[in-house]
Design an enzyme around this catalytic site. Structure first.
Site, PDB file in Angstrom:
ATOM      1  N   TYR A 129      -9.220   5.181  -5.126  1.00  0.00           N
ATOM      2  CA  TYR A 129      -8.971   6.448  -6.103  1.00  0.00           C
ATOM      3  C   TYR A 129      -7.645   7.129  -5.905  1.00  0.00           C
ATOM      4  O   TYR A 129      -7.039   7.485  -6.830  1.00  0.00           O
ATOM      5  CB  TYR A 129     -10.028   7.553  -6.262  1.00  0.00           C
ATOM      6  CG  TYR A 129     -11.362   6.825  -6.419  1.00  0.00           C
ATOM      7  CD1 TYR A 129     -11.427   7.030  -8.085  1.00  0.00           C
ATOM      8  CD2 TYR A 129     -12.202   6.205  -6.087  1.00  0.00           C
ATOM      9  CE1 TYR A 129     -12.589   6.535  -8.733  1.00  0.00           C
ATOM     10  CE2 TYR A 129     -13.463   5.732  -6.646  1.00  0.00           C
ATOM     11  CZ  TYR A 129     -13.632   5.874  -7.949  1.00  0.00           C
ATOM     12  OH  TYR A 129     -14.582   5.263  -8.650  1.00  0.00           O
ATOM     13  N   LYS A 136     -12.034  10.671 -19.561  1.00  0.00           N
ATOM     14  CA  LYS A 136     -10.800  10.493 -19.277  1.00  0.00           C
ATOM     15  C   LYS A 136     -10.298   9.401 -20.609  1.00  0.00           C
ATOM     16  O   LYS A 136      -9.264   9.515 -21.292  1.00  0.00           O
ATOM     17  CB  LYS A 136     -10.003  10.133 -17.820  1.00  0.00           C
ATOM     18  CG  LYS A 136     -10.382  11.066 -17.106  1.00  0.00           C
ATOM     19  CD  LYS A 136      -9.676  10.850 -15.423  1.00  0.00           C
ATOM     20  CE  LYS A 136      -8.177  11.287 -15.605  1.00  0.00           C
ATOM     21  NZ  LYS A 136      -7.931  12.639 -15.576  1.00  0.00           N
ATOM     22  N   ARG A 173     -15.200 -15.788  -2.272  1.00  0.00           N
ATOM     23  CA  ARG A 173     -13.770 -15.260  -2.045  1.00  0.00           C
ATOM     24  C   ARG A 173     -13.449 -15.599  -0.764  1.00  0.00           C
ATOM     25  O   ARG A 173     -14.385 -15.810   0.178  1.00  0.00           O
ATOM     26  CB  ARG A 173     -13.780 -13.662  -2.253  1.00  0.00           C
ATOM     27  CG  ARG A 173     -14.385 -12.988  -1.202  1.00  0.00           C
ATOM     28  CD  ARG A 173     -14.538 -11.367  -1.510  1.00  0.00           C
ATOM     29  NE  ARG A 173     -13.486 -10.494  -1.427  1.00  0.00           N
ATOM     30  CZ  ARG A 173     -13.450  -9.396  -1.288  1.00  0.00           C
ATOM     31  NH1 ARG A 173     -14.561  -8.719  -1.249  1.00  0.00           N
ATOM     32  NH2 ARG A 173     -12.203  -8.884  -1.147  1.00  0.00           N
ATOM     33  N   THR A 220     -14.805   9.304 -15.462  1.00  0.00           N
ATOM     34  CA  THR A 220     -13.768   8.324 -16.099  1.00  0.00           C
ATOM     35  C   THR A 220     -14.091   8.217 -17.642  1.00  0.00           C
ATOM     36  O   THR A 220     -12.885   7.951 -18.130  1.00  0.00           O
ATOM     37  CB  THR A 220     -14.123   7.166 -15.310  1.00  0.00           C
ATOM     38  OG1 THR A 220     -14.398   7.361 -13.873  1.00  0.00           O
ATOM     39  CG2 THR A 220     -12.907   6.249 -15.387  1.00  0.00           C
ATOM     40  N   ASP A 222      13.188  21.358  -4.649  1.00  0.00           N
ATOM     41  CA  ASP A 222      13.088  20.141  -3.772  1.00  0.00           C
ATOM     42  C   ASP A 222      11.654  19.999  -3.301  1.00  0.00           C
ATOM     43  O   ASP A 222      10.773  21.033  -3.796  1.00  0.00           O
ATOM     44  CB  ASP A 222      14.265  20.128  -2.586  1.00  0.00           C
ATOM     45  CG  ASP A 222      14.582  18.810  -2.150  1.00  0.00           C
ATOM     46  OD1 ASP A 222      13.427  18.033  -2.098  1.00  0.00           O
ATOM     47  OD2 ASP A 222      15.490  18.552  -1.743  1.00  0.00           O
ATOM     48  N   HIS A 281     -13.260   3.693   0.200  1.00  0.00           N
ATOM     49  CA  HIS A 281     -13.393   3.907  -1.098  1.00  0.00           C
ATOM     50  C   HIS A 281     -12.746   4.886  -2.060  1.00  0.00           C
ATOM     51  O   HIS A 281     -12.024   4.545  -3.020  1.00  0.00           O
ATOM     52  CB  HIS A 281     -14.938   3.984  -1.534  1.00  0.00           C
ATOM     53  CG  HIS A 281     -15.382   4.096  -3.090  1.00  0.00           C
ATOM     54  ND1 HIS A 281     -15.247   3.047  -3.858  1.00  0.00           N
ATOM     55  CD2 HIS A 281     -15.448   5.178  -3.804  1.00  0.00           C
ATOM     56  CE1 HIS A 281     -15.651   3.373  -5.071  1.00  0.00           C
ATOM     57  NE2 HIS A 281     -15.591   4.628  -5.008  1.00  0.00           N
ATOM     58  N   HIS A 322     -21.692   1.691  -1.638  1.00  0.00           N
ATOM     59  CA  HIS A 322     -21.974   0.477  -2.314  1.00  0.00           C
ATOM     60  C   HIS A 322     -21.457  -0.782  -2.145  1.00  0.00           C
ATOM     61  O   HIS A 322     -21.349  -1.975  -2.602  1.00  0.00           O
ATOM     62  CB  HIS A 322     -21.824   1.022  -3.748  1.00  0.00           C
ATOM     63  CG  HIS A 322     -20.320   1.407  -4.251  1.00  0.00           C
ATOM     64  ND1 HIS A 322     -20.073   2.249  -4.932  1.00  0.00           N
ATOM     65  CD2 HIS A 322     -19.151   0.842  -3.724  1.00  0.00           C
ATOM     66  CE1 HIS A 322     -18.527   2.311  -5.114  1.00  0.00           C
ATOM     67  NE2 HIS A 322     -18.131   1.718  -4.237  1.00  0.00           N
ATOM     68  N   HIS A 323     -20.452  -0.555  -1.141  1.00  0.00           N
ATOM     69  CA  HIS A 323     -19.807  -1.868  -0.526  1.00  0.00           C
ATOM     70  C   HIS A 323     -20.649  -2.487   0.589  1.00  0.00           C
ATOM     71  O   HIS A 323     -20.138  -3.493   1.062  1.00  0.00           O
ATOM     72  CB  HIS A 323     -18.340  -1.307   0.077  1.00  0.00           C
ATOM     73  CG  HIS A 323     -17.344  -0.953  -0.998  1.00  0.00           C
ATOM     74  ND1 HIS A 323     -16.386  -1.588  -1.394  1.00  0.00           N
ATOM     75  CD2 HIS A 323     -17.094   0.343  -1.244  1.00  0.00           C
ATOM     76  CE1 HIS A 323     -15.524  -0.978  -2.247  1.00  0.00           C
ATOM     77  NE2 HIS A 323     -16.195   0.204  -2.279  1.00  0.00           N
ATOM     78  N   TRP A 345      -8.356  -7.211   4.456  1.00  0.00           N
ATOM     79  CA  TRP A 345      -7.783  -5.961   4.663  1.00  0.00           C
ATOM     80  C   TRP A 345      -8.833  -4.931   5.418  1.00  0.00           C
ATOM     81  O   TRP A 345      -8.481  -3.870   5.690  1.00  0.00           O
ATOM     82  CB  TRP A 345      -7.373  -5.343   3.469  1.00  0.00           C
ATOM     83  CG  TRP A 345      -8.355  -4.489   2.290  1.00  0.00           C
ATOM     84  CD1 TRP A 345      -9.297  -5.241   1.832  1.00  0.00           C
ATOM     85  CD2 TRP A 345      -8.353  -3.351   2.049  1.00  0.00           C
ATOM     86  NE1 TRP A 345     -10.069  -4.403   1.292  1.00  0.00           N
ATOM     87  CE2 TRP A 345      -9.374  -3.052   1.081  1.00  0.00           C
ATOM     88  CE3 TRP A 345      -7.391  -2.109   2.366  1.00  0.00           C
ATOM     89  CZ2 TRP A 345      -9.594  -1.872   0.557  1.00  0.00           C
ATOM     90  CZ3 TRP A 345      -7.750  -1.072   1.649  1.00  0.00           C
ATOM     91  CH2 TRP A 345      -8.975  -0.763   1.154  1.00  0.00           C
ATOM     92  N   GLU A 365      -9.960   5.427  -1.045  1.00  0.00           N
ATOM     93  CA  GLU A 365      -8.236   4.840  -0.928  1.00  0.00           C
ATOM     94  C   GLU A 365      -8.085   4.072  -2.566  1.00  0.00           C
ATOM     95  O   GLU A 365      -7.038   4.215  -2.759  1.00  0.00           O
ATOM     96  CB  GLU A 365      -8.255   3.843  -0.146  1.00  0.00           C
ATOM     97  CG  GLU A 365      -7.304   2.979   0.227  1.00  0.00           C
ATOM     98  CD  GLU A 365      -5.920   3.714   0.337  1.00  0.00           C
ATOM     99  OE1 GLU A 365      -5.949   4.736   1.042  1.00  0.00           O
ATOM    100  OE2 GLU A 365      -4.782   3.220  -0.091  1.00  0.00           O
ATOM    101  N   SER A 408      -1.526   9.861 -18.607  1.00  0.00           N
ATOM    102  CA  SER A 408      -1.474  11.226 -19.373  1.00  0.00           C
ATOM    103  C   SER A 408      -0.386  11.813 -19.624  1.00  0.00           C
ATOM    104  O   SER A 408      -0.352  12.808 -20.350  1.00  0.00           O
ATOM    105  CB  SER A 408      -2.515  12.247 -18.338  1.00  0.00           C
ATOM    106  OG  SER A 408      -3.734  11.808 -18.052  1.00  0.00           O
ATOM    107  N   HIS A 453      -1.435  -9.973   2.248  1.00  0.00           N
ATOM    108  CA  HIS A 453      -1.301  -9.804   0.788  1.00  0.00           C
ATOM    109  C   HIS A 453      -1.870  -8.249   0.619  1.00  0.00           C
ATOM    110  O   HIS A 453      -1.133  -7.631  -0.142  1.00  0.00           O
ATOM    111  CB  HIS A 453      -1.930 -10.805   0.070  1.00  0.00           C
ATOM    112  CG  HIS A 453      -2.028 -10.224  -1.539  1.00  0.00           C
ATOM    113  ND1 HIS A 453      -1.169 -10.437  -2.369  1.00  0.00           N
ATOM    114  CD2 HIS A 453      -3.350 -10.289  -2.082  1.00  0.00           C
ATOM    115  CE1 HIS A 453      -1.607  -9.933  -3.499  1.00  0.00           C
ATOM    116  NE2 HIS A 453      -3.023 -10.081  -3.397  1.00  0.00           N
ATOM    117  N   SER A 488       2.671   8.195   7.770  1.00  0.00           N
ATOM    118  CA  SER A 488       3.384   8.102   6.612  1.00  0.00           C
ATOM    119  C   SER A 488       2.958   8.764   5.287  1.00  0.00           C
ATOM    120  O   SER A 488       3.227   9.577   4.864  1.00  0.00           O
ATOM    121  CB  SER A 488       4.126   7.037   6.520  1.00  0.00           C
ATOM    122  OG  SER A 488       4.851   7.129   4.929  1.00  0.00           O
ATOM    123  N   SER A 489       1.705   8.370   5.162  1.00  0.00           N
ATOM    124  CA  SER A 489       0.827   8.780   3.791  1.00  0.00           C
ATOM    125  C   SER A 489       0.554  10.259   4.097  1.00  0.00           C
ATOM    126  O   SER A 489       0.480  11.085   3.141  1.00  0.00           O
ATOM    127  CB  SER A 489      -0.447   7.894   3.633  1.00  0.00           C
ATOM    128  OG  SER A 489      -0.223   6.564   3.635  1.00  0.00           O
TER     129      SER A 489
END
Lengths: 535, 159
Positions: free
Chosen positions: A259, A333, A452, A330, A108, A255, A304-305, A144, A257, A270, A79, A171-172
């Site tokens: 963002y 924004k 979890r 943040t 293009d 991390h 921090h993870h 993940w 990722e 925006s 998932h 790909s990314s």
């Protein structure tokens, strides 16, 4: 006459779309590829969503009812991988493909053939990932994050999962490089960097994040592979390795990722809020700098993870303060979005509703993030459902709602037809109510200590879990409305004007193109007066 | 972009065509240098921690980035120079120097500007003689190609 030859070297732009199925296989057109990405990501959204429903079905009440624990763990892993790499990221690449050339006045993407490759890798990667469910030992079941040593104890699926991750990464990277080259070299005359729409800015910063962190992830999963099959000990303590090194590598990628999935959402919102507030975006340049600051800060807060694996006090203090610091740009924004709406002549069409929901609910997700940034408090939250609630608030009403908003906002431009506003609003209200029913109770069970990634739980968590599962099913089935609205809009409906939304021409170049835009975008360069200050 | 010039001594008319590009060679190297620093730094950081396998991936990715920039800049470095003298019309193409040259007798050369019947499809501008043709200004936007067609028509008609 000398050396005269028939000139038969035609660029791709000399041709219109090919006929039939092969149009989609061989296309190098940015709009076609954007459509392919968006349709694939919608399919993946439903596949990943179905897996979430399997999870919530099992968690509806305490005890084991429908699946065994091993399959439950495979569902949580797939998932997550499918939603991150299959739904959200490709959807934003699809938006980038559709919108960036139109927004910067380019005909293009800069590298159309690579664009085709970067898309067509995806379906094969997903088939490979899905095939691991049918392998001996089942799919990867380590979350993940694919942490060792757990992931190394899995069955035959590990090399396939890692190969999939490599393909998705490739790909990314190709998508990101294409965005960077396009934005830097293909802007129309007069389109300076500080005149680019925020969506383009956020994507450029995202693209730089992607190419900076992807090699770290690629290296990390390759080391998992060599540890498993080639006798190395990068992460094996018995051989002199360090499992925590994998965590550093993973979160140095993981991390930013987050963002990578959120910055383009900021860009989308925006674009939408000024249009429906009928005002220019408040503080454009501060938005650009805030986005860049968030991008930079995302590199220096990864640990921090990892508060619970143990780190020196100085490290804990540094990562706590650095993480808290992200709240500043943040906040800038959020303040600017609210200021844009302030005293605006606002209307509440579906894209605006989703954009407002994004601002409110993403801010809630941000606040719980701030709670977790405090290392002593994080020891309480770590690996509980509070974390699940936090990141789902950031990613579902955050990234996914921004994608809904973007789809409703640009769908009339893409298809030339207006979507069904009634169904759009129904989709919005059902999604917004159910997403809160789904994720809000998870804060409470998390704070009360429910871990979890478990298929069974103590009875005191039953009510909130049942509520959460009801929310999940309503949210999941609400998305069928979204799919139907898109289908209905593609096949017909009221004709959309070029501008689509009242006053939209003041906010972006794309609204100066016909709806739908011609197959070849900007065969004529946009006039300089159109480019000035389109925010 | 279409730039026109006139050599007063020889009477030659020169038109230089180049595609739009918003990035120069210097900008490209600056960007690539910055990325090399960032990616090299990240790779080195993890290499010192024992995860040396990050380095080759960083290197490969930087090479891909550099290759893609080079491709894009090569595309935008293309030039077409149309030189019109009393007797001839010459089209030279190349990147830094002429790589192919096509020459026509001015008296017989025909200019064909074919607009696409389909809206939004680019037109084609060709110089044609005896069934052989050379397309010019393929990389221009429509308004520039239109202006070039008008300019060439005037210049070829003038005697």
């Amino acid at each position: 006459m000398t050396a005269v030859t028939h000139d038969d070297h035609h660029d791709h732009h000399d041709h219109g779309p090919a006929k039939g199925f092969m149009r989609w296989v061989t296309t190098t057109n940015h709009k076609d590829i954007g459509t392919l990405y968006l349709v694939t990501s919608l399919i993946m959204f439903f596949v990943g969503g179905a897996m979430a429903l399997v999870i919530r079905l099992e968690l509806f009440e305490p005890g084991m009812q429908f699946v065994d624990p091993a399959f439950f763990n495979q569902m949580t892993t797939l998932h997550a991988l499918i939603m991150v790499f299959g739904a959200v990221m490709p959807a934003f690449v699809g938006l980038a493909n559709w919108m960036i050339p139109m927004m910067i006045g380019a005909p293009d993407m800069a590298l159309p053939r690579m664009n085709n490759w970067s898309f067509w890798i995806l379906p094969f990667a997903f088939v490979m990932l899905a095939s691991t469910l049918f392998m001996e030992g089942g799919a990867a079941a380590a979350g993940w994050t694919l942490y060792p040593p757990l992931v190394l104890q899995g069955g035959n699926s590990l090399p396939f999962t890692i190969f999939t991750v490599h393909l998705l990464g490739m790909s990314s990277i190709m998508g990101a490089i294409n965005v960077i080259v396009t934005v830097f070299n293909m802007r129309a005359p007069g389109m300076t960097l500080m005149k680019m729409p925020l969506f383009v800015w956020t994507w450029v910063i995202t693209a730089f994040l992607l190419i900076a962190v992807m090699p770290v992830f690629a290296g990390a999963v390759t080391m998992l592979l060599t540890d498993k099959f080639f006798g190395t000990s990068f992460f094996n303590a018995a051989g002199g390795g360090d499992p925590v090194l994998y965590q550093h590598l993973f979160w140095f990628f993981g991390h930013p990722e987050v963002y990578i999935m959120i910055l383009p959402s900021f860009g989308v919102v925006s674009q939408i809020i000024p249009t429906f507030s009928r005002k220019p975006l408040f503080g454009y340049s501060s938005m650009v700098y805030a986005t860049a600051s968030i991008g930079l800060l995302s590199f220096v807060v990864w640990a921090h993870h990892q508060y619970t694996v143990g780190m020196p006090l100085a490290g804990e203090l540094y990562f706590t303060y650095a993480t808290m610091l992200i709240a500043v740009p943040t906040g800038v924004k959020v303040f600017n979005w609210v200021s844009t709406m302030w005293k605006g002549a606002m209307t509440f069409e579906t894209p605006m509703l989703f954009a407002i929901a994004f601002v409110v609910l993403f801010t809630m997700g941000g606040f719980t993030g701030l709670m977790m940034s405090i290392s002593p408090a994080d020891l309480q939250y770590h690996d509980t459902y509070f974390i699940v609630a936090h990141f789902h608030y950031v990613l579902v009403p955050g990234a996914v709602f921004a994608l809904f908003a973007a789809t409703y906002y640009w769908l009339p431009k893409w298809t030339g037809h207006m979507y069904d506003e009634g169904l759009g609003k129904l989709h919005f209200w059902l999604s917004t109510i159910s997403v809160n029913v789904l994720f809000f109770p998870q804060h409470f069970v998390g704070l009360a200590g429910m871990p979890r990634r478990i298929p069974d739980y103590a009875v005191q968590f039953a009510e909130f879990n049942a509520m959460s599962s009801v929310g999940a099913f309503v949210f999941g089935f609400s998305q069928l409305i979204f799919a139907y609205v898109i289908y209905k809009c593609v096949v017909g409906g009221e004709k959309a004007t070029d501008e689509v939304w009242e006053g939209a021409k003041a906010h972006g170049l794309e609204w100066h193109l016909p709806s739908p835009p011609p197959y070849h975008t900007w065969t004529d360069a946009p006039a300089p007066e159109l480019i000035a200050d389109k925010h | 972009m279409v730039e026109k010039g006139h050599d007063a001594e020889t009477g030659r008319q020169i038109i230089v065509l180049r595609p739009n590009a918003s990035l120069g060679r210097r900008g490209m190297w600056l960007l690539l240098g910055l990325m090399a620093l960032v990616m090299g730094g990240i790779g080195a950081l993890f290499a010192t921690a024992g995860a040396w396998l990050v380095m080759p991936f960083s290197g490969l990715e930087w090479l891909l980035l550099a290759y893609c920039f080079r491709l894009s800049l090569r595309y935008s470095a293309r030039r077409e120079v149309i030189t019109i003298t009393d007797a001839t019309v010459q089209v030279q193409r190349g990147e830094r120097r002429p790589e192919e040259t096509h020459e026509f007798q001015r008296a017989w050369v025909m200019l064909q500007w074919r607009k696409s019947p389909i809206r939004g499809r680019p037109s084609r501008l060709c110089l044609r003689l005896h069934g052989r043709e050379v397309e010019v200004g393929r990389f221009l936007v429509e308004a520039e190609r239109e202006a070039l067609a008008r300019e060439l028509k005037t210049l070829l008609a003038a005697r």
